[in-house]
Design an enzyme around this catalytic site. Sequence first.
Site, PDB file in Angstrom:
ATOM      1  N   LYS A 113       0.648  -1.109   0.183  1.00  0.00           N
ATOM      2  CA  LYS A 113      -0.018  -0.105  -0.029  1.00  0.00           C
ATOM      3  C   LYS A 113       0.896   1.246   0.027  1.00  0.00           C
ATOM      4  O   LYS A 113       0.540   2.424  -0.629  1.00  0.00           O
ATOM      5  CB  LYS A 113      -0.835   0.019   1.120  1.00  0.00           C
ATOM      6  CG  LYS A 113      -1.937  -1.236   1.352  1.00  0.00           C
ATOM      7  CD  LYS A 113      -2.937  -1.294   0.210  1.00  0.00           C
ATOM      8  CE  LYS A 113      -3.949  -2.306   0.378  1.00  0.00           C
ATOM      9  NZ  LYS A 113      -3.466  -3.911   0.515  1.00  0.00           N
TER      10      LYS A 113
HETATM   11  C1  PLP Z   1      -4.038  -4.830   0.343  1.00  0.00           C
HETATM   12  C2  PLP Z   1      -3.442  -5.833   0.038  1.00  0.00           C
HETATM   13  C3  PLP Z   1      -3.578  -7.087  -0.842  1.00  0.00           C
HETATM   14  C4  PLP Z   1      -4.796  -7.043  -1.921  1.00  0.00           C
HETATM   15  O1  PLP Z   1      -4.249  -5.979  -2.987  1.00  0.00           O
HETATM   16  P1  PLP Z   1      -5.764  -5.488  -3.647  1.00  0.00           P
HETATM   17  O2  PLP Z   1      -5.192  -4.363  -4.407  1.00  0.00           O
HETATM   18  O3  PLP Z   1      -6.765  -5.140  -2.511  1.00  0.00           O
HETATM   19  O4  PLP Z   1      -6.197  -6.652  -4.527  1.00  0.00           O
HETATM   20  C5  PLP Z   1      -2.759  -8.179  -0.899  1.00  0.00           C
HETATM   21  N1  PLP Z   1      -1.535  -8.252   0.074  1.00  0.00           N
HETATM   22  C6  PLP Z   1      -1.239  -7.367   0.859  1.00  0.00           C
HETATM   23  C7  PLP Z   1      -0.335  -7.558   1.852  1.00  0.00           C
HETATM   24  C8  PLP Z   1      -2.158  -6.164   1.090  1.00  0.00           C
HETATM   25  O5  PLP Z   1      -1.785  -5.132   2.008  1.00  0.00           O
END
Ligand code: PLP
Length: 489
Positions: A113
């Site tokens: 993120k």
């Molecule tokens: C948010 C997240 C995901 C999923 O990503 P999306 O964009 O919501 O599909 C996968 N792994 C981790 C560690 C995340 O923080």
Amino acid sequence: MDIMFKSTRGDKNYVTASQAIVKGIADDGGLYVPETIPAIDFNLEDITGYSYQELAYQVLKLILTDYTEEELRYCINSAYDEKFDTPKIAPVVSPNSKDNFLELFHGKTIAFKDMALSILPYLLKTAAKKNGVHEEIVILTATSGDTGKAALEGFADVEGTQIIVFYPVEGVSDVQKMQMVTQKGANTCVAAIKGNFDDAQTSVKQIFTDNQLKAELKENGYVFSSANSINIGRLAPQIVYYFYAYAQMVNAGKINMGDKINFTVPTGNFGDILAGYYAKHMGLPVNKLICASNDNKVLYDFFETGSYDVNREFILTVSPSMDILISSNLERFLYHLCNSTEKVAEVMGNLSSAGKYEFKTNDEITGEYATMAETFKSIKDLFDKDGYVMDTHTAVAKASYDKYVAQTGDNTPNVIVSTASPYKFAKDVLKAIDVKYDGINPFEALDELERISTISIPAPIKGINTREVLHNTVIDRSELKSFVQNKLK
Ligand SMILES: *Cc1c(COP(=O)(O)O)cnc(C)c1O
């Protein structure tokens, strides 16, 4: 000519990129999509020599067209700096000849993120200035664990903004929770919601379309925006690392320039993989995008059968950031497939009334999934074989990818998008490696993982269990609106 953005559900108001970023979500509840996905205007050959920052500029300028070069470069340089623990920002690491991991966890909150949330505050502040927004911007965010912390870090003490994060009581890891409840910053607010992520996300989305509440708060000098991946300002920066991974694969001699590659993406809200889809349609040579799910395999079933159905048990897994049944960004993908806002509005109507819809996809994205047992085995096998430690989300992708290859025999070079540091989920990672760790204290797990692996505890979570808890509100889902109203009196 500026690229304009419109709602997936047919709202006739077209907006610029910066306006879409300020608004977060369209007034009709739809998501903003670019009218057309722009093609790259640089030579693919050139990207092998680009820094992350330069590549980010080359890609973002095609989508966020109403930002000036100066504005974009300012946002990019402010975001992708020493906050990341490697100048590469997003390195591809290959522990053996077959597996390539695009590590997106070198930022401040050690999960992917950070890739978008390090830049979003700058994009948003710039957008507010460009559009003469004088109200204080309130970022409302529902989190399955990682978005919340990354958004808090990004927005803490950013002038002219406030951030409110809701996380589900059920189902964030101990480290994730500690990261959030110890967040500093006078403009930050964190509350736990009784329920799961879908409950939190749905309640927050309702606030965004509550016109009466929005009018009331505007009187008080506030406007809402979103740091969730429904915001196009989250999506656009994620396109960059698909190009960057490709360049690294070429530079490492794993592929020749122009060869197609696969990406396997651990998926929850479908934002990460959707950015890969955009990269492909902008001109990156991509063969398949493999959408990996955990036991909450709505997406796998959807890609297999064309039926999206959330009427099922919500399973709490060891990959909590993927414990999602309603994947918001799928709506954008559906729009790009059918090019019809009427059709999208119809299926989204079915989703909210019946919890399901039918939709025929194409073969650009393949679904796979891994159970918890498969995920654990995958972590152990790779650690025993190559000494490389994956976090639980990345391991869902790795296990899914191995199943995909076994079933299809597709030997196209593949990049696994690695979304979190194993330290973020150390307790479960250790348990996967050896049953003797079952029940280990989540914070002792950090030291133990450091002992058995080759990487040290990342600075952002060192000593996290001894930090002061600053946020301990727990509210009912039904109290969310009044909570926000009280906060913003
Ligand atoms: C948010 C997240 C995901 C999923 O990503 P999306 O964009 O919501 O599909 C996968 N792994 C981790 C560690 C995340 O923080």
